[in-house]
Enzyme design. Structure first.
Site, PDB file in Angstrom:
ATOM      1  CB  ALA A   1      32.167 -36.905  30.961  1.00  0.00           C
TER       2      ALA A   1
ATOM      3  CB  SER B   1      26.493 -29.293  26.942  1.00  0.00           C
ATOM      4  OG  SER B   1      27.211 -28.497  27.871  1.00  0.00           O
TER       5      SER B   1
ATOM      6  CG  ASP C   1      21.089 -28.628  26.662  1.00  0.00           C
ATOM      7  OD1 ASP C   1      20.859 -29.097  27.795  1.00  0.00           O
ATOM      8  OD2 ASP C   1      20.863 -27.435  26.356  1.00  0.00           O
ATOM      9  CB  VAL C   2      21.494 -33.555  30.114  1.00  0.00           C
ATOM     10  CG1 VAL C   2      22.763 -34.307  29.741  1.00  0.00           C
ATOM     11  CG2 VAL C   2      21.777 -32.440  31.109  1.00  0.00           C
TER      12      VAL C   2
ATOM     13  CG  ASN D   1      29.199 -35.110  36.661  1.00  0.00           C
ATOM     14  OD1 ASN D   1      29.495 -34.888  37.832  1.00  0.00           O
ATOM     15  ND2 ASN D   1      29.729 -34.417  35.657  1.00  0.00           N
TER      16      ASN D   1
ATOM     17  CB  SER E   1      24.778 -30.990  46.001  1.00  0.00           C
ATOM     18  OG  SER E   1      25.333 -29.966  46.797  1.00  0.00           O
TER      19      SER E   1
ATOM     20  CE1 TYR F   1      24.314 -26.996  42.139  1.00  0.00           C
ATOM     21  CE2 TYR F   1      24.212 -27.027  44.537  1.00  0.00           C
ATOM     22  CZ  TYR F   1      24.761 -27.484  43.356  1.00  0.00           C
ATOM     23  OH  TYR F   1      25.739 -28.444  43.386  1.00  0.00           O
TER      24      TYR F   1
ATOM     25  CE  LYS G   1      23.241 -30.532  41.950  1.00  0.00           C
ATOM     26  NZ  LYS G   1      23.610 -31.533  40.926  1.00  0.00           N
TER      27      LYS G   1
ATOM     28  CB  ILE H   1      34.252 -31.206  44.659  1.00  0.00           C
ATOM     29  CG1 ILE H   1      33.349 -32.105  45.529  1.00  0.00           C
ATOM     30  CG2 ILE H   1      35.319 -32.032  43.943  1.00  0.00           C
ATOM     31  CD1 ILE H   1      34.060 -32.840  46.641  1.00  0.00           C
TER      32      ILE H   1
END
Length: 252
Positions: A13, A37, A63-64, A90, A143, A156, A160, A189
């Site tokens: 965030a 992070s 760090d997720v 996110n 995504s 990636y 996703k 985006i």
């Protein structure tokens, strides 16, 4: 306000879509955990902005992709606010459109670690607290690359697609227990992370952007509005659904 007295964790965030979501939630009355992070400076600036506007927020480093970090983030949230109503997974990173043969194991593990393992870990440790309240909302950021190829590279795109599968399974397992899970699937985006790509007219994504029905890229604030809808009771009958917000990219 749509999220009055709700407690929301927003991962990644400190900038981009996560920042926009955190601010939108705070504006609607949520108490927000601004996860970051790396440097705390940007996250703390967002917290300051929220508090100056009369909201309540804290910045928490984690760090997720690391279990212990996620556990500590969840514990700090509970210590500060006493509950978790909303989790927005996110945090995500790109792989520079790297095809499978050129994808190193290190790159693969890093992308999957943040983009897919991150939502898994955050959900794993947040859900028990939601079950105590018999209600909760999980919003995972997938995504267009969760639907089609060309939105990223091998790692990636795989991550996703995986996020959408994880979202559906969480909805299936916990929907009857009061927890809703849905996925937001953005197209191109304009954020700091994508800024360099969008400056390059030769980038593969640029041809697609120019051909989408909307004729433009999107903005973080547009993603935040959709996140607010999914976090609020307005979307109470929406479960396990990946929602495209892509300017018509996949419809081409």
């Amino acid at each position: 306000m749509k999220l009055n007295n709700k407690v929301a964790i927003v991962t990644g965030a400190a900038a981009g879509m996560g920042e926009a979501i955190a601010k939108e939630f705070a504006k609607e009355g949520a108490k927000v955990v601004v996860n970051y992070s790396r440097s705390s400076q940007e996250a703390e600036a967002i917290v300051d902005e929220i508090t100056k506007d009369g909201g309540e927020a804290i910045a928490v480093k984690a760090d997720v992709s690391k279990s212990e970090d996620v556990k500590q983030m969840i514990e700090k949230t509970i210590d500060k606010f006493g509950k978790i109503d909303i989790l927005v997974n996110n945090a995500g990173i790109l792989d520079d459109y790297t095809p499978v043969v050129d994808t190193s194991e290190e790159l693969w593990n890093r992308i999957i670690g943040v983009n897919l393992k991150g939502p898994f870990l955050c959900s794993k440790y947040a859900i028990p607290y939601m079950l105590k309240e018999k209600k909760g909302v999980i919003i995972n950021l997938s995504s267009i690359a969760g639907f089609v190829s060309g939105g990223g590279g091998a790692a990636y795109t795989s991550s996703k697609h995986g996020v959408i599968g994880l979202t559906k399974q969480i909805a299936y397992d916990y929907g009857k227990l009061g927890i809703r899970a849905n996925a937001i699937c953005p197209g191109a985006i304009k954020t700091r992370m994508t800024e360099e790509i969008l400056k390059n007219d030769d980038a593969p994504v640029m041809e697609a952007i120019k051909s989408v029905p909307a004729g433009r890229y999107g903005y973080p604030e547009e993603i935040a509005k959709l996140a607010l809808f999914l976090a609020s009771d307005d979307s109470d009958f929406i479960h396990g659904t990946p929602i495209l917000i892509d300017g018509g990219w996949v419809a081409r």
